[in-house]
Design a protein around this motif. Structure first.
Motif, PDB file in Angstrom:
ATOM      1  N   HIS A  22       0.085   5.724  12.416  1.00  0.00           N
ATOM      2  CA  HIS A  22      -1.130   4.895  12.362  1.00  0.00           C
ATOM      3  C   HIS A  22      -1.789   4.829  13.728  1.00  0.00           C
ATOM      4  O   HIS A  22      -3.006   4.738  13.847  1.00  0.00           O
TER       5      HIS A  22
ATOM      6  N   TRP B 243      -0.338   6.952   2.247  1.00  0.00           N
ATOM      7  CA  TRP B 243      -1.623   7.537   2.626  1.00  0.00           C
ATOM      8  C   TRP B 243      -2.704   6.467   2.718  1.00  0.00           C
ATOM      9  O   TRP B 243      -3.566   6.521   3.584  1.00  0.00           O
ATOM     10  N   GLU B 244      -2.617   5.425   1.854  1.00  0.00           N
ATOM     11  CA  GLU B 244      -3.603   4.342   1.914  1.00  0.00           C
ATOM     12  C   GLU B 244      -3.516   3.609   3.244  1.00  0.00           C
ATOM     13  O   GLU B 244      -4.518   3.208   3.822  1.00  0.00           O
TER      14      GLU B 244
ATOM     15  N   ASP C 180      -5.070   5.745   5.731  1.00  0.00           N
ATOM     16  CA  ASP C 180      -6.496   5.798   5.401  1.00  0.00           C
ATOM     17  C   ASP C 180      -7.212   4.539   5.888  1.00  0.00           C
ATOM     18  O   ASP C 180      -8.325   4.604   6.396  1.00  0.00           O
ATOM     19  N   PHE C 181      -6.529   3.388   5.751  1.00  0.00           N
ATOM     20  CA  PHE C 181      -7.128   2.137   6.194  1.00  0.00           C
ATOM     21  C   PHE C 181      -7.436   2.169   7.682  1.00  0.00           C
ATOM     22  O   PHE C 181      -8.528   1.822   8.123  1.00  0.00           O
ATOM     23  N   PHE C 182      -6.455   2.629   8.471  1.00  0.00           N
ATOM     24  CA  PHE C 182      -6.685   2.646   9.914  1.00  0.00           C
ATOM     25  C   PHE C 182      -7.695   3.716  10.304  1.00  0.00           C
ATOM     26  O   PHE C 182      -8.481   3.535  11.230  1.00  0.00           O
TER      27      PHE C 182
ATOM     28  N   MET D  42       0.837  -1.194   0.000  1.00  0.00           N
ATOM     29  CA  MET D  42       0.000   0.000   0.000  1.00  0.00           C
ATOM     30  C   MET D  42       0.877   1.252   0.000  1.00  0.00           C
ATOM     31  O   MET D  42       2.023   1.210   0.432  1.00  0.00           O
TER      32      MET D  42
END
Lengths: 504, 327
Positions: free
Chosen positions: B151, B98-99, B102-104, B95
């Protein structure tokens, strides 16, 4: 606590996409893996399709004198492709999910995932749905290869729908199984190995158990006739076998017999992969399989949920109990709908009924005449399912046993709306005289042709070269044949046995 | 609102039935806003404690409260208050940065607009704005570590649990990480971090807990611990005059308990280093320094000795070992 209050305000969201799905989808289609698998899968399928096509035409041309019918090639191609596709799906699907959760352990991201407020359910479905989407993509992508079967004809859309349904059900069950294993084991390699062992057990272990049951039964009943043995073996182990499910759905027309001699004897009528009717089976076998698989998916889901709780496994809060209630209810009700009626007829513990054990028969004549299983087939049954049974039924009706004559089925075409039979009745030992008595040894042969069509709840003879013959009460030239033969037979010691050849 | 961000009562953890206790009757109290350093040798139970606090491990016995909420009651609710950065942190390598965040952020159910903002802000905070679209696998170890820290911050947690945040970092990355932690502490967050490197913690932590063999040996504010271990101060003096004479002067002062020359003084520099142990406060230090200068010692530099924490640690942990040997 103002910070907390404001943070809860930020969290007000109406529709939320499962973040794990977003992540998995992003990761899945990135890189070459997804495309390599898809391409390889289609390549294998296409190459084998061509191979089967060549092989089929070659073998059929050499083994059958009559011209090969286009529809037969179509059906054979369709059946071969379906089985092949199923095997490929059995092989690929475990790999799609077996690493889903153990991979998080291996990458060290498991704790990160566990430290989020994501529920175990969200994580399970977040892993499961993208993997299944990909599996369905594979299945859908394989449909065009089936189009070659349509070129030859003989295959209906309904057949195709059934195949896709069984493929999807198998993929879903194996996906859920592997995902659960992935939640149990911390290493992908271990989860994968165990998943493939279970797949092998599903494909071959169930078959083995079924054969063992058959062995035990034939020993118990001292039954020498193996073909009769097949009908009475309990089919339960095969409910779990995806190959049996697929066979029961698409091989129903006795098509498996074309394979006889060059592929599997397993595929012959009422063999384990073409089980059309068996003791205690109330509906097509694949329907049991699909229902069982749905139950298993829910079961694996519930098991994986416990594994996905970082702490307090197998402790249930009221909310968790409520959430588990729906899947549990679904399992129970599916089980009841599928097996409720069947269970009572099995004679297994708890069914309330005990099957009568075969005792010594009262009339000796009845003993050596094992009731043909086809007599049990009700006309109201699904015509697809009934077709091979119908064939036997007609054959036996045309020439009831015991006798010293043989019935040869020369040609038979079966569809769900029409059954056409051509056969020869050949009396080796007797002929019927004008006065109704039997005389031995003329060797006379009669050909018979009959076309049957289904009416609302029964099959009737639409055309026949035996005018006015009702198959229910067949009156051929030898009207009183059965009576006479019985009388004759009773006067003989030992009682002669009949030879009936329903198939060439 | 309780006074303590983290409280544990008789917390014990045994991984397997017959294994020794990984954590033995741990009673821990971390005040709100503290920067708590958790020190102990490898295998002392630091990671176990942090994972227990994060609700990722089930205690064999005992209880944990985070901000007054019991972890055992509802671990998932606790995750709202806690940001956790594991020791062997993992990353989704395929990933982009930023992804990953973004996921967390999605996992914590942040709304889309807020999520976008918080991801950019965090990338800014950990200095990865320029690496926004880079794949995580291509980032340097230090960047990955900072990303992993970021994160843990997406949901603006009040408590940060950082397991060995500086391990495997080069000195520069280490300094950056330290600055980052100071910044976060200044934002009012309670931070618990573990390390087996003492100097690292001594520099930034205001509270420490020393753990050995699953037991807390000492805990409290750094100054208090120092005081309890050795209620005086060790000072080092760089002098240009005769060391013998200077030592005599030092020893003549009643407030100096001990004085000795440092053998490992820097040979390239002229002059000698002396070390003296004084009882009393900073006032005493001033008095002694004035006295020394008045007595004609040519003093060029004065420093408080830095390795006290290490001494303290060694003292506390060896005591423990001796006790065990005696028992």
């Amino acid at each position: 606590m103002s910070a907390m209050a404001s943070s809860s305000a930020r969290r007000r969201l109406k529709v939320r996409v499962n973040p794990v799905i977003v992540r998995e989808m992003r990761a899945q289609m990135r890189g070459a893996r997804a495309f390599v698998i898809l391409t390889g899968y289609l390549l294998v399928l296409s190459v084998l399709t061509y191979g089967i096509y060549r092989f089929t035409t070659l073998v059929m041309a050499s083994s059958y004198a009559s011209a090969v019918q286009s529809a037969t090639i179509g059906k054979l191609l369709f059946v071969s492709l379906s089985f092949l596709d199923l095997l490929l799906i059995c092989f690929i699907t475990p790999a799609l999910t077996a690493g889903a959760l153990s991979g998080e352990h291996e990458r060290g991201t498991y704790d990160l995932l566990m430290a989020t407020p994501l529920t175990p359910g969200a994580i399970f479905w977040g892993k499961f749905i993208p993997a299944m989407t990909y599996a369905f993509l594979l299945i859908l992508a394989s449909i065009p290869t089936f189009s070659i079967a349509y070129l030859f004809g003989g295959v209906t859309v309904r057949d195709m729908v059934q195949v896709v349904l069984i493929l999807s059900a198998t993929a879903t069950m194996l996906g859920a199984l592997s995902l659960w294993l992935s939640s149990v084991f911390r290493r992908t390699s271990r989860a994968t190995v165990v998943a493939y062992i279970l797949v092998a057990l599903l494909l071959f272990g169930t078959l083995f158990i079924w054969f063992l049951l058959g062995l035990r039964q034939s020993r118990q009943a001292d039954m020498m006739d193996s073909s009769m043995g097949l009908y009475t073996i309990p089919p339960y182990p095969l409910y779990l076998n995806p190959l049996s499910a697929l066979g029961s759905a698409i091989l129903g027309f006795g098509l498996g017999d074309y394979y006889y001699g060059f592929l599997f004897s397993l595929l012959t009528s009422n063999g384990p992969f073409n089980l059309q009717y068996a003791a205690g089976m109330q509906r097509p076998l694949w329907q049991y399989t699909v229902s069982l698989y749905a139950m298993l998916v829910l079961l694996f889901y519930l098991l994986a949920l416990q594994q996905l709780k970082p702490i307090r496994r197998w402790h249930f809060t009221r909310r968790e109990l409520a959430q588990s209630l729906m899947p549990l209810l679904a399992i129970v009700s599916l089980g009841y709908v599928t097996f409720g009626t069947t269970w009572a007829s099995t004679g297994l513990p708890g069914s309330g009924t005990v099957l009568p054990t075969p005792g010594p028969p009262e009339v000796p004549i009845e003993v050596i005449r094992p009731a043909p299983p086809i007599e049990k087939v009700e006309p109201a049954l699904d015509p697809d399912l009934a077709a091979p049974a119908l064939q036997d039924f007609v054959a036996h009706k045309l020439f009831p046993e015991p006798a010293f004559c043989s019935f040869f089925l020369l040609e038979g075409t079966y569809t769900s709306t029409r059954v056409e039979l051509k056969g020869a009745i050949y009396c080796q030992a007797f002929t019927v005289q004008a006065d109704g008595s039997l005389e031995p040894g003329s060797g006379e042969q009669h050909t018979v042709r009959a076309v049957l069509t289904p009416q609302s709840d029964a099959w009737i003879v639409a055309e026949s070269d035996l005018d006015g013959v009702d198959l229910g009460t067949i009156e051929v030239d030898w009207a009183s044949l059965e009576q006479d033969v019985l009388k004759q037979a009773q006067s003989y010691r030992p009682v002669p046995t009949a030879t009936v050849y329903p198939y060439p | 609102m309780s006074e303590f961000m983290v409280e544990t009562h008789h917390l014990s953890k045994r991984y397997k039935k017959n294994a020794p206790l990984a954590l033995d009757d741990l009673n821990l109290r971390v005040p709100r806003g503290a920067l708590f350093g958790f020190i102990g040798p490898n295998g002392a139970g630091k990671t176990t404690t942090l994972r227990l606090l994060a609700g990722l491990l089930e205690p064999s016995s005992g209880e944990i409260w985070i901000d007054g909420h019991s972890v055992q009651q509802d671990p998932r609710a606790i995750h709202e208050y806690v940001g956790y950065m594991p020791d062997s942190f993992g990353l989704y390598y395929e990933m982009t940065a930023w992804e990953y965040l973004d996921f967390f952020a999605r996992s914590h159910a942040l709304s889309a607009a807020y999520r976008r903002r918080v991801v950019e802000e965090l990338l800014e905070l950990v200095g990865l704005s320029t690496k926004r679209d880079e794949e995580v696998g291509h980032l340097s170890r230090g960047m990955q570590q900072r990303l992993c820290l970021a994160h843990a911050l997406v949901h603006d947690p009040q408590l940060l649990l950082l397991d060995e945040p500086a391990s495997g970092l080069d000195p520069r990355a280490r300094v950056e990480m330290r600055e980052l932690l100071r910044e976060l502490s200044a934002m009012g967050k309670t931070i618990i971090l573990s390390s087996h490197i003492l100097s690292e913690l001594a520099e930034i932590c205001n509270e420490i807990g020393i753990i050995q063999k699953g037991k807390i040996v000492a805990s409290g504010p750094l100054a208090e611990l120092r005081h309890s271990a050795r209620p005086g101060r060790t000072v080092r003096l760089h002098i240009l005059s005769d060391p013998e004479q200077a030592l005599a002067v030092l020893k003549a002062n009643p407030q100096v308990e001990e004085a000795y020359p440092l053998t490992n003084g820097n040979g390239k520099q002229p002059g000698t280093w002396l070390e003296a142990y004084l009882t009393g406060s900073l006032e005493t230090v001033a008095d002694v320094l004035t006295f020394v200068v008045q007595e004609g010692v040519r003093l060029v530099e004065y420093r408080e000795a830095g390795n006290e924490l290490e001494d303290l640690f060694l003292q506390l942990t060896t005591d423990e070992t001796y006790e065990e040997a005696a028992a």
